[in-house]
Design a protein around this motif. Structure first.
Motif, PDB file in Angstrom:
ATOM      1  N   ALA A   1       0.643  -1.278   0.085  1.00 31.43           N
ATOM      2  CA  ALA A   1      -0.121   0.360   0.299  1.00 31.43           C
ATOM      3  C   ALA A   1       0.444   1.130  -0.207  1.00 31.43           C
ATOM      4  CB  ALA A   1      -0.871  -0.022   0.797  1.00 31.43           C
ATOM      5  N   ASN A   2       0.969   2.629  -0.872  1.00 31.44           N
ATOM      6  CA  ASN A   2       1.787   3.741  -1.186  1.00 31.44           C
ATOM      7  C   ASN A   2       0.145   5.067  -0.902  1.00 31.44           C
ATOM      8  OD1 ASN A   2       2.765   5.288  -2.082  1.00 31.44           O
ATOM      9  ND2 ASN A   2       4.639   3.830  -2.553  1.00 31.44           N
ATOM     10  N   ALA A   3       0.710   5.865  -0.356  1.00 31.13           N
ATOM     11  CA  ALA A   3      -0.901   6.853  -0.531  1.00 31.13           C
ATOM     12  C   ALA A   3      -0.683   7.170  -1.904  1.00 31.13           C
ATOM     13  CB  ALA A   3      -0.181   7.654   0.787  1.00 31.13           C
ATOM     14  N   SER A   4       0.822   7.416  -2.636  1.00 31.39           N
ATOM     15  CA  SER A   4       0.855   8.118  -3.942  1.00 31.39           C
ATOM     16  C   SER A   4       0.773   7.187  -5.198  1.00 31.39           C
ATOM     17  CB  SER A   4       2.321   8.509  -3.753  1.00 31.39           C
ATOM     18  OG  SER A   4       3.844   7.311  -4.098  1.00 31.39           O
TER      19      SER A   4
ATOM     20  N   LEU B   1      -4.793  -4.985  -6.537  1.00 35.19           N
ATOM     21  CA  LEU B   1      -5.567  -6.016  -5.037  1.00 35.19           C
ATOM     22  C   LEU B   1      -6.654  -6.698  -6.538  1.00 35.19           C
ATOM     23  CD1 LEU B   1      -6.103  -3.095  -2.458  1.00 35.19           C
ATOM     24  CD2 LEU B   1      -5.352  -5.862  -2.158  1.00 35.19           C
ATOM     25  N   ASN B   2      -7.343  -5.951  -7.569  1.00 32.89           N
ATOM     26  CA  ASN B   2      -8.177  -6.291  -7.981  1.00 32.89           C
ATOM     27  C   ASN B   2      -7.171  -7.534  -9.005  1.00 32.89           C
ATOM     28  OD1 ASN B   2     -10.869  -6.516  -9.163  1.00 32.89           O
ATOM     29  ND2 ASN B   2      -9.967  -5.536 -10.910  1.00 32.89           N
TER      30      ASN B   2
ATOM     31  N   LYS C   1      -7.980  -9.508  -4.255  1.00 32.08           N
ATOM     32  CA  LYS C   1      -7.495  -9.810  -2.765  1.00 32.08           C
ATOM     33  C   LYS C   1      -8.502  -8.514  -2.967  1.00 32.08           C
ATOM     34  CE  LYS C   1      -3.301 -11.690  -2.119  1.00 32.08           C
ATOM     35  NZ  LYS C   1      -1.346 -10.864  -1.118  1.00 32.08           N
ATOM     36  N   LEU C   2      -9.455  -7.587  -3.439  1.00 32.25           N
ATOM     37  CA  LEU C   2     -10.292  -6.400  -3.108  1.00 32.25           C
ATOM     38  C   LEU C   2     -11.520  -6.404  -2.747  1.00 32.25           C
ATOM     39  CD1 LEU C   2     -10.193  -3.930  -4.068  1.00 32.25           C
ATOM     40  CD2 LEU C   2     -11.389  -3.985  -6.021  1.00 32.25           C
ATOM     41  N   ASP C   3     -11.742  -7.905  -2.753  1.00 28.54           N
ATOM     42  CA  ASP C   3     -12.852  -8.288  -2.457  1.00 28.54           C
ATOM     43  C   ASP C   3     -13.238  -8.474  -0.879  1.00 28.54           C
ATOM     44  OD1 ASP C   3     -15.061  -8.274  -4.179  1.00 28.54           O
ATOM     45  OD2 ASP C   3     -13.884  -9.774  -4.492  1.00 28.54           O
TER      46      ASP C   3
ATOM     47  N   SER D   1     -12.241   3.959 -11.235  1.00 27.98           N
ATOM     48  CA  SER D   1     -11.783   4.871 -10.986  1.00 27.98           C
ATOM     49  C   SER D   1      -9.912   4.448 -11.147  1.00 27.98           C
ATOM     50  CB  SER D   1     -11.689   6.078  -9.612  1.00 27.98           C
ATOM     51  OG  SER D   1     -11.812   7.094  -9.610  1.00 27.98           O
ATOM     52  N   ALA D   2      -9.860   3.788 -11.350  1.00 28.78           N
ATOM     53  CA  ALA D   2      -8.302   3.225 -10.889  1.00 28.78           C
ATOM     54  C   ALA D   2      -8.020   3.218 -12.657  1.00 28.78           C
ATOM     55  CB  ALA D   2      -7.382   2.031 -10.682  1.00 28.78           C
ATOM     56  N   THR D   3      -9.537   2.399 -13.312  1.00 30.18           N
ATOM     57  CA  THR D   3      -8.705   2.508 -14.618  1.00 30.18           C
ATOM     58  C   THR D   3      -9.346   3.598 -15.405  1.00 30.18           C
ATOM     59  OG1 THR D   3     -10.272   0.326 -14.729  1.00 30.18           O
ATOM     60  CG2 THR D   3      -9.719   1.045 -16.865  1.00 30.18           C
ATOM     61  N   ASP D   4     -10.356   4.725 -14.697  1.00 31.41           N
ATOM     62  CA  ASP D   4      -9.938   4.988 -15.780  1.00 31.41           C
ATOM     63  C   ASP D   4      -8.564   7.081 -16.022  1.00 31.41           C
ATOM     64  OD1 ASP D   4     -12.440   4.874 -16.961  1.00 31.41           O
ATOM     65  OD2 ASP D   4     -13.097   5.649 -15.551  1.00 31.41           O
ATOM     66  N   ARG D   5      -8.641   7.073 -14.227  1.00 30.30           N
ATOM     67  CA  ARG D   5      -7.229   7.586 -14.537  1.00 30.30           C
ATOM     68  C   ARG D   5      -5.876   7.159 -14.727  1.00 30.30           C
ATOM     69  NH1 ARG D   5      -9.141  12.067 -11.820  1.00 30.30           N
ATOM     70  NH2 ARG D   5     -10.839  11.750 -11.061  1.00 30.30           N
ATOM     71  N   GLU D   6      -4.827   7.856 -14.811  1.00 32.53           N
ATOM     72  CA  GLU D   6      -2.944   7.127 -15.635  1.00 32.53           C
ATOM     73  C   GLU D   6      -2.742   7.886 -14.067  1.00 32.53           C
ATOM     74  OE1 GLU D   6      -2.259   8.878 -19.343  1.00 32.53           O
ATOM     75  OE2 GLU D   6      -3.556   7.407 -19.956  1.00 32.53           O
TER      76      GLU D   6
END
Length: 790
Positions: free
Chosen positions: A68-71, A80-81, A85-87, A129-134
């Motif tokens: 896990a990393n804040a940035s 995770l997905n 492990k995301l669920d 969100s993770a898919t849309d944002r680079e």
């Protein structure tokens, strides 16, 4: 009412103290008998099957990617997905929030159903969100939050909250961290909103939901203010001893009478700070009181008093005093940790819930002991008394002292088996959380310091401690979404503050450099009223926003040399200053002040002002012709674009003049503002892009940004003309109304004008997704536009 409250607050504190003492004695017995060791050993052996695995050679190479990393917020969610492990990650995270913040029993079918729904919705949002944002750093942003507020119909409340948070941050004194104050406030607001949503159960109309969310946000902020402005302020040693006493008495009087006392003459060096805080807390207190139902009002006052008084009792403890009893150390901790969470429910006026109250009361100390463990070295340095700091200082002299680490595990055992009835999910979540806390602490202080701490706190139970340390070393999948969100929020707030500060400092430097080259020199020493007039206008206290934007875009985005851009910077400011001269004329806006000084036609005359404006427009074009380090065809294209922008800006001003006394539509006003203001921003952004020969697709994205940034800028100007300060603005407020001009405020009103500003802000921000380069500067520039006070 006042007398009744005095009686109730005194009685309720004694009652709460008795309850806390009973709880403490129960825990003390379990600590003495060490019953937690056998019980938790069995729990951990059952628990570890889901957390300690044998990894393949290939999986060992990928394990570091899952940290896990804040940035790296989105990268971690995607990892995770990808690993499946995301669920589980979201399930334990949301279950923990339901248990901690909502006081729910996790074995309730209704709670299980709610958790499944929340996890499903959150997973969908995070994956999208993770898919849309680079760019991972964009997760925590105003655009997404405003869009959510729009969806719920509480945009005005969001705007109100953003302004409040900005003011609080600006008034956090040196010695306290503004980012942590903001984070705490946001956390409290989120907690109150969650409580309100759970109370609604989805069975309300959209209008009722909107009303209740609006109230929850305002109540959350009002209660949340007590953390930075009471708790943190009194802990920070910013006030003098005498001021602390005065201030504490003000708070105590308010809670025991239900009336905020007048501040009067504050005898202390922090009078200005206390004046601001007193005003904000008074407003917050009155709002909370106004929205309390008669049948729940006393409960709110009582819980608040218990929280405040237990904090005061705890705060007065002195680490130098060696004879505190275990009861004196732990009972205030039990009281303040429980009441702080009980208030969140009472503040919304929710009906009594015995199960919630009981679970929350017993749960509080668990969180407090975990937090105190994590902060023990900071607390020790500050001389704060906590069970951990006191044990560190006196364990070798006081064999009667309870080992707080043993108390911590006793509380965990008690929660799992006596409060939550040995529920499997509760055991899973609490043990996940406990091991995660130790892992984070070890990472922060280092292995050597961690081992030293463990040798002290776990010395009485070597076998149990060995098991715990094995879990700390080997256990996986014990991290939590709220921790990731917390770290990311703090990082984002710090980065945003630092970025804004750097932007402002860099802008000041560039502004100073631009000011040095703007003055026009006379061809000879003979009098020249036009050049004198031009220099008078150029020497005013202008923001120089347009050339500053051009410098940042040219140098930072496109890698052009600063020296090569100088003619373009001068050209933009000459053109802008000319437009202001024309704008101020009696035949147009008839302004008497500009940039903090009399306008040009007031100092000279109308004829000289007109000629000076024309002179500067021609001087601007001449400067562009000196861009001789660029390809001549590119420079010609730039001049053609510049000439078209000038012509269109004249059309915009004509539209403005022709609209006086008429009520424009919003579309007409948007169009006029684009021509008057947006085109100036567009030019400052596009001119360096033209010189850099960028693509048409990027040009279109930048045009969209500039259009909406310019409209947002104009709306902010219109709002400042109504709400601003003449001394800060450097021009007279109220001129739009005096001139009978159509503005966003006159058409929409103040509240809807603010919504329109934020809508344009969001569209401008969203357009930057299509710009294939670093747009950090433009984001800070846009934030500056809507947050400025001049």
């Amino acid at each position: 009412m006042n007398k009744e409250l005095i009686i109730n607050t005194d009685a309720c504190y004694k009652q709460a103290e008795e309850k806390a003492n009973h709880y403490f004695q129960s825990l003390y017995t379990q600590v003495q008998q060490k019953t937690y060791v056998k019980v938790l050993t069995e729990d951990i052996h059952l628990w570890k099957h889901n957390h300690i695995r044998h990894h393949s050679i290939l999986s060992l190479f990928s394990r570091g990617k899952g940290k896990a990393n804040a940035s790296g917020y989105h990268s971690y969610i995607k990892w995770l997905n990808y690993t499946g492990k995301l669920d589980n990650y979201l399930n334990r995270s949301i279950s923990y929030i339901f248990m901690r913040d909502l006081g729910k029993a996790l074995n309730s079918p209704e709670t299980e159903s709610r958790i499944r729904n929340v996890v499903g919705s959150l997973k969908t949002h995070l994956i999208s969100s993770a898919t849309d944002r680079e760019n991972d750093s964009e997760m925590f942003n105003m655009t997404a939050l405003y869009r959510l507020a729009q969806k719920e119909g509480v945009e005005s409340t969001f705007i109100w909250l953003i302004n409040k948070l900005k003011n609080v941050s600006a008034n956090i004194p040196t010695g306290m961290e503004a980012e942590h104050a903001q984070r705490k406030l946001i956390k409290i607001i989120a907690g109150v909103i969650m409580q309100e949503i759970e109370e609604m159960n989805g069975d309300v109309s959209p209008e009722e939901r909107k009303y209740r969310l609006d109230k929850a946000i305002r109540l959350g902020f009002s209660y949340g203010l007590t953390y930075p402005f009471i708790d943190d302020l009194l802990d920070a040693k910013i006030l003098t001893v005498e001021e602390e006493k005065q201030y504490a008495n003000l708070i105590r009087t308010t809670l025991t009478t239900g009336i905020v006392p007048e501040l009067g003459d504050w005898k202390g060096e922090n009078a200005e700070l206390i004046g601001y805080i007193h005003s904000e807390l008074s407003e917050a207190f009155e709002y909370i009181k106004e929205h309390q139902r008669p049948e729940t009002r006393n409960n709110f006052f009582e819980q608040s008093y218990v929280f405040f008084n237990s904090q005061e009792v705890d705060r007065k403890n002195d680490l130098a005093y060696p004879e505190y009893t275990n009861e004196e150390l732990y009972i205030p901790v039990i009281l303040k940790s429980a009441s702080s969470r009980l208030i969140v429910r009472s503040v919304i006026g929710a009906s009594e819930d015995e199960g919630f109250d009981s679970r929350t009361f017993f749960y509080g100390i668990y969180n407090q002991l975990a937090d105190d463990f994590a902060d023990m070295f900071d607390d020790m340095e500050e001389g704060a008394v906590t069970p951990y700091t006191y044990y560190l200082k006196y364990h070798d002299k006081r064999p009667d002292l309870i080992n707080p680490f043993e108390m911590y595990w006793t509380v965990i055992s008690n929660l799992i088996h006596h409060v939550y009835d040995s529920d499997q999910m509760t055991r899973e979540v609490i043990l996940d959380r406990a091991i995660n806390g130790l892992k984070r602490f070890k990472e922060r202080v280092g292995s050597g310091k961690y081992k030293e701490v463990m040798n002290l706190f776990a010395s009485g139970n070597p076998t149990f401690n060995k098991l715990i340390q094995e879990m700390v070393r080997k256990a996986d999948d014990v991290d939590f979404f709220d921790k990731l969100l917390r770290d990311h929020m703090i990082t984002s707030l710090k980065n945003n503050r630092q970025g804004q500060e750097e932007f402002i400092e860099n802008a000041k430097t560039i502004r100073s450099q631009i000011n040095e080259v703007l003055d026009l020199t006379k061809p000879d020493k003979s009098p020249d009223s036009i050049i004198d007039a031009a220099n008078y206008s150029l020497q005013g206290d202008g923001k120089r926003l347009r050339p500053i934007v051009t410098w940042f875009m040219g140098v930072n985005a496109y890698g052009l040399k600063s020296s090569e851009l100088e003619p373009l910077l001068k050209s933009l400011e000459y053109m802008h200053t000319a437009s202001l001269i024309f704008d101020d004329l009696p035949s147009q806006d008839n302004a008497s002040l500009r940039r903090g000084r009399p306008t040009l036609h007031e100092v000279y005359n109308v004829s000289i002002a007109e000629l000076t404006g024309l002179f500067l427009t021609q001087k601007a074009i001449w400067e562009q012709t000196t861009l001789d380090q660029f390809d001549s065809k590119v420079v010609l294209k730039l001049i053609q674009y510049s000439a078209q922008v000038t012509a269109d800006m004249c059309r915009g001003q004509a539209m403005d003049l022709n609209s006086k006394g008429e009520q424009l539509s919003l579309d007409q006003l948007n169009n006029m503002c684009f021509y008057k203001t947006g085109l100036g921003f567009e030019a400052s952004i596009l001119m360096p892009a033209i010189l850099a020969n960028t693509s048409e697709l990027e040009i279109e994205a930048l045009k969209k940004f500039a259009r909406h940034a310019g409209i947002a800028f104009q709306i902010k100007d219109d709002l400042l003309d109504v709400e601003g300060d003449t001394a800060l603005l450097g021009k007279t407020v109220g001129k739009d109304s005096e001139n009978n001009s159509s503005t966003f405020v006159s058409i929409l009103g103040v509240d809807d004008a603010k919504k329109e500003m934020w809508e344009n802000y969001c569209v401008a921000m969203e357009s930057l997704h299509d710009v294939p380069r670093d747009t950090t500067f433009l984001k800070h520039f846009l934030d500056y536009i809507i947050n400025r006070d001049k």
